[in-house]
Write an enzyme that holds these catalytic residues in place. Structure first.
Site, PDB file in Angstrom:
ATOM      1  N   GLY A 167     -47.052 -94.186 -57.686  1.00  0.00           N
ATOM      2  CA  GLY A 167     -45.654 -94.592 -57.672  1.00  0.00           C
ATOM      3  C   GLY A 167     -44.754 -93.658 -58.476  1.00  0.00           C
TER       4      GLY A 167
ATOM      5  N   ALA B 109     -53.380-102.052 -66.560  1.00  0.00           N
ATOM      6  CA  ALA B 109     -51.992-102.156 -67.015  1.00  0.00           C
ATOM      7  C   ALA B 109     -51.553-100.742 -67.382  1.00  0.00           C
ATOM      8  CB  ALA B 109     -51.881-103.098 -68.206  1.00  0.00           C
TER       9      ALA B 109
ATOM     10  N   ASN C 185     -42.700-100.172 -53.882  1.00  0.00           N
ATOM     11  CA  ASN C 185     -43.471-101.074 -54.732  1.00  0.00           C
ATOM     12  C   ASN C 185     -42.478-102.066 -55.322  1.00  0.00           C
ATOM     13  OD1 ASN C 185     -44.930-102.408 -56.640  1.00  0.00           O
ATOM     14  ND2 ASN C 185     -45.492-100.592 -57.844  1.00  0.00           N
TER      15      ASN C 185
ATOM     16  N   CYS D  79     -42.069-104.861 -59.317  1.00  0.00           N
ATOM     17  CA  CYS D  79     -41.475-104.365 -60.560  1.00  0.00           C
ATOM     18  C   CYS D  79     -40.407-105.343 -61.019  1.00  0.00           C
ATOM     19  CB  CYS D  79     -40.802-103.015 -60.330  1.00  0.00           C
ATOM     20  SG  CYS D  79     -41.926-101.772 -59.752  1.00  0.00           S
TER      21      CYS D  79
ATOM     22  N   GLY E  22     -56.830-104.158 -50.565  1.00  0.00           N
ATOM     23  CA  GLY E  22     -57.336-105.108 -51.548  1.00  0.00           C
ATOM     24  C   GLY E  22     -58.837-105.258 -51.400  1.00  0.00           C
TER      25      GLY E  22
END
Ligand SMILES: Cc1cc2nc3c(=O)[nH]c(=O)nc-3n(C[C@H](O)[C@H](O)[C@H](O)COP(=O)(O)O)c2cc1C
Length: 306
Positions: free
Chosen positions: A48, A72, A129, A132, A245
């Site tokens: 990203g 994270a 994305n 956010c 996924g």
């Protein structure tokens, strides 16, 4: 039988095959160039990109979990200017379609990045994305609010002719509401899903194992959730769905096609099997050949319910 036809269309964008990388797990492509023949893939989705460079979160940023991982990273990336200057020249010469995943803290930031990328040769698609925090709306994630999802999609749509993909978050009650909002606002395709919010605790310190406290769960552990959401979304909208996924084998990929995915992305599996993308591609090809399915598109959405 002849080689099966693996081509798929994401809006006007034609892919030679449905195997894509998932954003954030394949760097900017070059990192894998000595490991696999990148040119065999259908599309590359890069990490990203934000308007300015982001250092990401402090460590620890990754924790292994049962059949998966929590991350994270905090959307660490080189920023728009350095991406165009340093990364794009390599990427635009590759065979796979190039999808640039983008993120912003405000609608204006997304729009500015999308507009800048629209002028760039070699960028085939933009993937939003929307997991956010929307700073102007008190930090609620864009993708958890159908009104914010629709507004953001429409505003980006207005500044780019590139193929526009919207990547949905699974951290909502009904993902089809978000899917319809994005599709109605002009998305050419939907990427389903981003990571699931999770927590891991250190028993000795009784502290969270991630410095950020929570992180995004990915890997084989999330596959049934992703598959269920792909199936729900594919039934709810008319645009193509890209399944992502927990896919690590060709069998996983075939399940996603049957559930309604037009293409698939491979993320966490790249970390424990760096050749996962080409392995999956070869497996899909062999499966179609063995089952005498001449076109991959004949398999998509063929889940039998009766
Ligand atoms: C380390 C890491 C970094 C990620 N970075 C991004 C990102 O920058 N943008 C994005 O949309 N998704 C990002 N993701 C989410 C993945 O693209 C993918 O949606 C998710 O991991 C589920 O797929 P998987 O189980 O195959 O990994 C990241 C995932 C991981 C594990």
């Amino acid at each position: 039988m002849n080689h099966p036809d693996l081509t798929v269309n994401l809006g006007r964008l034609k892919l030679a095959n449905p195997v894509m990388t998932a954003s954030g797990t394949f760097g900017y492509g070059e990192e894998y160039s000595g490991i696999i023949d990148i040119n065999r893939l259908g599309a590359l989705v890069v990490k990203g990109i934000s308007l300015r460079p982001r250092p990401g979160n402090p460590p620890p940023r990754i924790v292994e979990t049962a059949a998966g991982m929590l991350n994270a990273i905090g959307l660490q990336n080189v920023g728009l200017t350095a991406f165009i200057r340093d990364k794009l020249p390599y990427l635009r010469n590759l065979v796979p379609a190039l999808v640039v995943n983008i993120l912003g803290e405000t609608e204006d930031e997304y729009v500015e990045i999308a507009a800048a990328l629209s002028d760039q040769e070699g960028v085939d698609a933009i993937e939003l994305n929307i997991s956010c925090p929307n700073v102007a709306a008190g930090g609620l994630v864009f993708g958890a609010d159908p009104v914010a999802t629709a507004r953001l999609t429409a505003r980006v749509r207005a500044v780019t002719k590139k193929t526009l993909l919207v990547k949905l978050t699974p951290n909502v009650t009904d993902i089809t509401v978000m899917a319809k909002a994005a599709a109605d606002a002009g998305a050419d395709g939907l990427t389903v899903i981003n990571t699931l919010l999770g927590l891991a605790v250190d028993l000795t310190t009784r502290r969270p194992r991630l410095a950020n406290i929570t992180g995004g769960l990915s890997g084989p552990a999330i596959k049934p959730v992703a598959l269920r959401m792909v199936w729900q979304v594919a039934r709810a909208v008319d645009v193509p769905v890209i399944g992502v996924g927990g896919i690590s084998t060709w069998q996983d990929a075939v399940e996603f096609f049957i559930a309604g995915a037009t293409a698939i992305q491979i993320g966490t599996a790249n970390f424990f099997n760096p050749t996962a993308t080409v392995d999956v591609l070869e497996g899909i090809t062999a499966y179609l050949t063995d089952s005498e399915v001449t076109k991959l598109t004949d398999l998509i959405g063929t889940l039998r319910l009766t």
